[in-house]
Design a protein around this motif. Structure first.
Motif, short mmCIF file in Angstrom:
data_model
loop_
_atom_site.label_atom_id
_atom_site.label_comp_id
_atom_site.label_asym_id
_atom_site.label_seq_id
_atom_site.Cartn_x
_atom_site.Cartn_y
_atom_site.Cartn_z
N VAL A 60 1.22 -0.99 -0.02
CA VAL A 60 -0.02 -0.17 0.18
C VAL A 60 1.11 1.51 -0.36
N PHE A 61 0.75 1.73 -0.87
CA PHE A 61 1.24 3.83 -1.43
C PHE A 61 0.81 4.30 -1.17
N ARG A 62 0.99 5.62 -0.66
CA ARG A 62 0.43 7.18 -0.62
C ARG A 62 1.41 7.85 -0.82
N LEU A 63 0.81 8.36 -1.10
CA LEU A 63 1.44 10.49 -1.40
C LEU A 63 1.99 10.63 0.44
N ALA A 64 3.07 11.72 0.57
CA ALA A 64 2.90 11.87 1.34
C ALA A 64 2.60 13.14 1.62
N CYS A 65 3.14 14.16 0.64
CA CYS A 65 1.37 14.99 0.77
C CYS A 65 0.62 15.20 0.37
N GLN A 66 -0.15 14.14 0.05
CA GLN A 66 -1.58 14.31 0.03
C GLN A 66 -1.97 12.78 1.68
N PHE A 67 -1.73 12.71 2.36
CA PHE A 67 -2.45 11.59 2.82
C PHE A 67 -2.35 12.67 4.44
N GLN A 68 -3.41 12.38 4.90
CA GLN A 68 -3.98 13.08 6.64
C GLN A 68 -3.90 12.53 7.24
N PRO A 69 -3.43 11.54 7.62
CA PRO A 69 -3.61 10.77 9.25
C PRO A 69 -4.07 11.36 9.84
N GLY A 70 -4.07 12.41 10.34
CA GLY A 70 -5.01 12.57 12.07
C GLY A 70 -4.46 12.08 12.94
N PRO A 71 -5.39 12.10 13.45
CA PRO A 71 -4.84 11.43 15.21
C PRO A 71 -4.32 10.33 15.09
N ALA A 72 -4.68 9.59 13.82
CA ALA A 72 -3.86 8.03 14.05
C ALA A 72 -2.90 7.43 13.82
N HIS A 73 -2.28 6.51 14.56
CA HIS A 73 -1.39 5.64 14.46
C HIS A 73 -1.07 5.41 13.05
N VAL A 74 0.00 5.70 12.56
CA VAL A 74 0.63 5.54 11.32
C VAL A 74 1.89 4.88 11.27
N VAL A 75 2.79 3.84 11.02
CA VAL A 75 3.60 3.59 10.42
C VAL A 75 4.02 3.08 8.87
N VAL A 76 5.03 4.09 8.44
CA VAL A 76 5.84 4.51 7.16
C VAL A 76 6.91 3.86 6.78
N ARG A 77 7.29 3.23 5.65
CA ARG A 77 8.82 2.42 5.26
C ARG A 77 8.88 4.06 3.73
N LYS A 78 10.23 4.93 4.46
CA LYS A 78 10.27 5.72 2.71
C LYS A 78 11.97 6.28 2.58
N ARG A 79 12.59 5.58 1.99
CA ARG A 79 13.96 5.93 1.86
C ARG A 79 14.70 7.65 1.68
N GLY A 80 15.42 8.25 2.61
CA GLY A 80 15.96 9.45 2.04
C GLY A 80 15.46 10.03 2.55
N VAL A 81 14.38 9.95 3.99
CA VAL A 81 14.00 10.79 5.39
C VAL A 81 15.79 10.87 6.09
N ARG A 82 15.56 12.27 6.29
CA ARG A 82 16.41 12.74 7.63
C ARG A 82 16.08 13.89 8.47
N GLN A 83 17.08 13.43 10.03
CA GLN A 83 16.95 14.08 10.62
C GLN A 83 16.79 15.55 10.54
N LEU A 84 16.33 16.27 10.88
CA LEU A 84 16.99 18.04 10.39
C LEU A 84 17.79 18.13 11.47
N GLU A 85 18.70 19.30 11.26
CA GLU A 85 19.92 19.13 12.48
C GLU A 85 19.23 19.57 13.84
N ALA A 86 18.62 20.61 13.53
CA ALA A 86 17.86 21.57 14.61
C ALA A 86 17.24 20.45 15.32
N PHE A 87 17.42 19.29 15.24
CA PHE A 87 16.65 18.68 15.83
C PHE A 87 17.07 16.92 16.55
N ALA A 88 18.41 16.82 16.23
CA ALA A 88 19.10 15.99 16.10
C ALA A 88 19.92 15.97 18.07
#
Length: 88
Positions: A60-88
């Motif tokens: 099951v694939f979705r586009l992150a830019c269109q996906f609106q999970p609301g308060p639901a718990h969702v687990v996804v897999r995506k290559r290339g996601v990186r933590q921003l330095e300000a949050f590290a």
């Protein structure tokens, strides 16, 4: 994508959330059934063109830019996601 950014991560995208590029495609590993639909017609059309879908047609694939999970718990897999330095 907005929720991920607020949580301190950079999510790859080229079109800026317009469902035009498909770069933000993610695999849904766990989500409530109501979120497992293909979304809008625009999103479903774009999902037909992403290579991941052709390689793994059972997933099951979705586009992150269109996906609106609301308060639901969702687990996804995506290559290339990186933590921003300000949050590290």
């Amino acid at each position: 994508m907005k929720a991920v950014t607020r949580s301190g991560y950079r999510w790859p995208s080229v079109c800026g959330g317009l469902a035009e590029c498909g770069i933000c495609v993610m695999e849904i590993l766990e989500a409530p059934p109501r979120l497992l639909t293909p979304g809008s017609d625009l999103e479903a059309e774009r999902l037909q063109t992403v290579p991941e879908r052709r390689v793994h047609p059972e997933a099951v694939f979705r586009l992150a830019c269109q996906f609106q999970p609301g308060p639901a718990h969702v687990v996804v897999r995506k290559r290339g996601v990186r933590q921003l330095e300000a949050f590290a």
